[in-house]
Design an enzyme around this catalytic site. Structure first.
Site, PDB file in Angstrom:
ATOM      1  N   HIS A  69      -6.262  -6.539 161.691  1.00 18.24           N
ATOM      2  CA  HIS A  69      -7.128  -5.548 161.042  1.00 18.24           C
ATOM      3  C   HIS A  69      -8.557  -5.657 161.529  1.00 18.24           C
ATOM      4  O   HIS A  69      -9.242  -4.654 161.718  1.00 18.24           O
ATOM      5  CB  HIS A  69      -7.079  -5.715 159.518  1.00 18.24           C
ATOM      6  CG  HIS A  69      -5.876  -5.096 158.899  1.00 18.24           C
ATOM      7  ND1 HIS A  69      -5.850  -4.594 157.632  1.00 18.24           N
ATOM      8  CD2 HIS A  69      -4.637  -4.885 159.406  1.00 18.24           C
ATOM      9  CE1 HIS A  69      -4.648  -4.097 157.373  1.00 18.24           C
ATOM     10  NE2 HIS A  69      -3.895  -4.274 158.429  1.00 18.24           N
ATOM     11  N   HIS A 197       5.518  -8.745 162.743  1.00 14.44           N
ATOM     12  CA  HIS A 197       6.307  -8.547 161.529  1.00 14.44           C
ATOM     13  C   HIS A 197       7.516  -9.481 161.456  1.00 14.44           C
ATOM     14  O   HIS A 197       8.395  -9.281 160.636  1.00 14.44           O
ATOM     15  CB  HIS A 197       6.732  -7.073 161.411  1.00 14.44           C
ATOM     16  CG  HIS A 197       5.592  -6.157 161.089  1.00 14.44           C
ATOM     17  ND1 HIS A 197       5.659  -4.785 161.158  1.00 14.44           N
ATOM     18  CD2 HIS A 197       4.314  -6.434 160.696  1.00 14.44           C
ATOM     19  CE1 HIS A 197       4.496  -4.256 160.820  1.00 14.44           C
ATOM     20  NE2 HIS A 197       3.655  -5.230 160.544  1.00 14.44           N
TER      21      HIS A 197
HETATM   22  C1  HEM Z   1       2.263  -1.171 164.665  1.00 15.84           C
HETATM   23  C2  HEM Z   1       1.586  -0.802 163.612  1.00 15.84           C
HETATM   24  C3  HEM Z   1       1.562  -1.577 162.327  1.00 15.84           C
HETATM   25  C4  HEM Z   1       1.721  -1.054 161.096  1.00 15.84           C
HETATM   26  C5  HEM Z   1       1.935   0.410 160.751  1.00 15.84           C
HETATM   27  C6  HEM Z   1       1.646  -2.147 160.159  1.00 15.84           C
HETATM   28  C7  HEM Z   1       1.739  -2.002 158.771  1.00 15.84           C
HETATM   29  C8  HEM Z   1       1.842  -3.041 157.891  1.00 15.84           C
HETATM   30  C9  HEM Z   1       1.987  -2.901 156.468  1.00 15.84           C
HETATM   31  C10 HEM Z   1       1.992  -1.581 155.712  1.00 15.84           C
HETATM   32  C11 HEM Z   1       2.129  -4.131 155.934  1.00 15.84           C
HETATM   33  C12 HEM Z   1       2.348  -4.487 154.465  1.00 15.84           C
HETATM   34  C13 HEM Z   1       1.031  -4.686 153.777  1.00 15.84           C
HETATM   35  C14 HEM Z   1       1.131  -4.852 152.306  1.00 15.84           C
HETATM   36  O1  HEM Z   1       2.177  -4.752 151.684  1.00 15.84           O
HETATM   37  O2  HEM Z   1       0.073  -5.086 151.734  1.00 15.84           O
HETATM   38  C15 HEM Z   1       2.068  -5.069 157.027  1.00 15.84           C
HETATM   39  C16 HEM Z   1       2.175  -6.430 156.895  1.00 15.84           C
HETATM   40  C17 HEM Z   1       1.986  -7.308 157.923  1.00 15.84           C
HETATM   41  N1  HEM Z   1       1.621  -6.999 159.214  1.00 15.84           N
HETATM   42 FE1  HEM Z   1       1.618  -5.161 160.049  1.00 15.84          FE
HETATM   43  N2  HEM Z   1       1.456  -3.308 160.835  1.00 15.84           N
HETATM   44  C18 HEM Z   1       1.390  -3.008 162.165  1.00 15.84           C
HETATM   45  C19 HEM Z   1       1.142  -3.899 163.175  1.00 15.84           C
HETATM   46  C20 HEM Z   1       0.934  -5.237 162.998  1.00 15.84           C
HETATM   47  C21 HEM Z   1       0.451  -6.130 164.011  1.00 15.84           C
HETATM   48  C22 HEM Z   1       0.010  -5.717 165.401  1.00 15.84           C
HETATM   49  C23 HEM Z   1       0.425  -7.367 163.460  1.00 15.84           C
HETATM   50  C24 HEM Z   1      -0.002  -8.670 164.074  1.00 15.84           C
HETATM   51  C25 HEM Z   1       0.129  -8.976 165.332  1.00 15.84           C
HETATM   52  C26 HEM Z   1       0.911  -7.246 162.105  1.00 15.84           C
HETATM   53  C27 HEM Z   1       1.105  -8.290 161.238  1.00 15.84           C
HETATM   54  C28 HEM Z   1       1.502  -8.156 159.913  1.00 15.84           C
HETATM   55  C29 HEM Z   1       1.839  -9.276 159.060  1.00 15.84           C
HETATM   56  C30 HEM Z   1       1.874 -10.753 159.459  1.00 15.84           C
HETATM   57  C31 HEM Z   1       2.126  -8.743 157.804  1.00 15.84           C
HETATM   58  C32 HEM Z   1       2.532  -9.520 156.537  1.00 15.84           C
HETATM   59  C33 HEM Z   1       1.322  -9.876 155.740  1.00 15.84           C
HETATM   60  C34 HEM Z   1       1.623 -10.755 154.557  1.00 15.84           C
HETATM   61  O3  HEM Z   1       2.744 -11.222 154.385  1.00 15.84           O
HETATM   62  O4  HEM Z   1       0.704 -10.982 153.780  1.00 15.84           O
HETATM   63  N3  HEM Z   1       1.173  -5.938 161.850  1.00 15.84           N
HETATM   64  N4  HEM Z   1       1.878  -4.380 158.191  1.00 15.84           N
END
Ligand code: HEM
Ligand code: NAG
Ligand code: NAG
Ligand code: NAG
Ligand code: NAG
Length: 338
Positions: A69, A197
């Site tokens: 972010h 993810h």
């Molecule tokens: C490709 C587009 C992406 C979208 C649309 C996206 C969207 C999201 C959303 C909606 C969540 C859930 C947030 C919540 O419930 O509060 C999430 C969680 C997460 N995202 Fe993504 N994300 C993307 C790319 C990435 C990238 C590039 C990374 C890191 C390299 C990443 C790492 C994570 C991680 C580790 C979580 C879990 C966070 C937690 O457990 O607290 N995401 N993402």
């Protein structure tokens, strides 16, 4: 003074040797930037991060998302850490912030570094290093990927920009591709970084439309495995559920591995944006390749390095914040307007 001169001569070298500045953009990030100015900086980041990771298995997910972010909004400048003020709603209070966390670990590292070498180590570098270290902890290896340092901190953080620039979990492939392209990242980076993810969780809010009302007719997303959808419905009981969470990589949500790509091809990717990676032939091929864990780790290292260098402030740009949640001179800026 000395540092400013150093940055200046580096730019000069860039100009003379490469002829164009473009070659040197982000080029001021380098290995062990604090070698002379704060010798043990990287060791301190690692030891505090590992201490916290040992007691909090969710820390890697928190930090990796924080880093992502941060980099997607105004570059990796720690703008995601800045608190909102009376006149300004900051990034960390934007709509997609639900699971942001790990701020207290960054603050703990920052205060230790400020007591050892005040005013030297940027919050932006701390986020980049601590993210790498937290993920590396489960391997008991210092570095799953290389983090170059020398970032400086920004002083602007606007929630509306985060809403606008962060990719949406409801996005289709072309929207995702454009979103990453706008940041200078490729389709390969998109597929590789979506592998983030492989750890963490999401609130029902971001996928329950796929379970209950996909096209507005009370229907289900046909691209989601029906048995898995039935399971998810036992967790997210209705569209109104905004507090329950589900694992992004079911069965392996705390293990950093290539398993995300396995569940993805089983149509168990949680978001539409995950499933969208299968809708493009080129992206789908990359998904297949990344099921090989060594390949995933190698590619992830490279894409994280690119993401971590996006629009960074270096040299004399920006500042080294004293506290990561506030800019050094809040009165110097009129940052209430968008
Ligand atoms: C490709 C587009 C992406 C979208 C649309 C996206 C969207 C999201 C959303 C909606 C969540 C859930 C947030 C919540 O419930 O509060 C999430 C969680 C997460 N995202 Fe993504 N994300 C993307 C790319 C990435 C990238 C590039 C990374 C890191 C390299 C990443 C790492 C994570 C991680 C580790 C979580 C879990 C966070 C937690 O457990 O607290 N995401 N993402
Ligand atoms: C920033 O906000 C957090 C969370 O609201 C708060 O705990 C912290 O004290 C604030 N930091 C500063 C320096 O005001
Ligand atoms: C997300 O934003 C809301 C609304 O501004 C805020 O109350 C909440 O503390 C933020 N969450 C995090 C984790 O910063
Ligand atoms: C992707 O979404 C955008 C915005 O909603 C839409 O204009 C576009 O037609 C969609 N593309 C595909 C291939 O569905
Ligand atoms: C499903 O979507 C339609 C169209 O957007 C809407 O009218 C309806 O109220 C939604 N159903 C539920 C249960 O939210």
């Amino acid at each position: 003074m000395k540092k400013a001169a150093g940055a200046g001569s580096l730019l000069l070298v860039c100009l003379v040797v490469f002829g164009i500045i473009g070659v040197c953009q982000g080029g001021e990030l380098r290995k062990n930037f604090y070698r002379d100015s704060c010798k043990s900086a990287e060791d301190i980041v690692r030891s505090i991060t590992w201490k916290n990771a040992a007691s909090n298995p969710d820390l890697p997910a928190k930090l990796i998302r924080m880093h992502f972010h941060d980099c997607f909004v105004r570059g990796c400048d720690a703008s995601v850490l800045i608190n909102s003020t009376a006149g300004n709603k900051a990034e960390r209070d934007a709509v997609p912030n639900l699971s942001l966390g790990g701020f207290e670990v960054i603050n703990e590292i920052k205060s230790e570094l400020e007591s050892r070498c005040p005013g030297i180590v940027s919050c932006a570098d701390i986020v980049a290093l601590a993210t790498r270290d937290s993920v590396s902890f489960q391997f008991q290896k210092p570095d799953l990927w290389e983090v170059l340092t020398g970032r400086r901190d920004g002083s602007v953080s606007i929630a509306a920009e985060a809403d606008l620039l962060l990719p949406s979990p409801f996005a289709n492939f072309s929207e995702l591709k454009k979103n990453f392209n706008d940041k200078g990242l490729t389709v390969k980076d998109l597929v590789v970084l979506s592998g983030g993810h492989t750890i963490g969780v999401s609130h029902c809010t971001f996928f329950s439309n796929r379970l209950y009302n996909f096209t507005g007719n009370g229907d289900q997303d046909p691209s989601l495995d029906p048995r898995y959808a039935a399971f998810l419905k036992t967790k997210c009981k209705s569209l109104a559920d905004t507090t329950t969470t589900a694992e992004l990589d079911p069965g392996s949500f705390r293990k950093f591995d290539s398993h995300y790509y396995d569940i993805l091809i089983e149509n168990k990717g949680l978001f539409q944006s995950d499933a969208a990676l299968l809708t493009n032939k080129g992206a789908r091929n990359i998904v297949m390749e990344l099921r090989n864990q060594d390949k995933f780790f190698t590619e992830f290292a490279q894409s994280m390095k690119r993401m971590g260098a996006m629009n960074v402030l270096t040299g004399t740009q920006g500042e080294i914040r004293k506290k990561c949640s506030v800019i050094n001179n809040p009165d110097s800026l009129l940052h209430s307007s968008i």
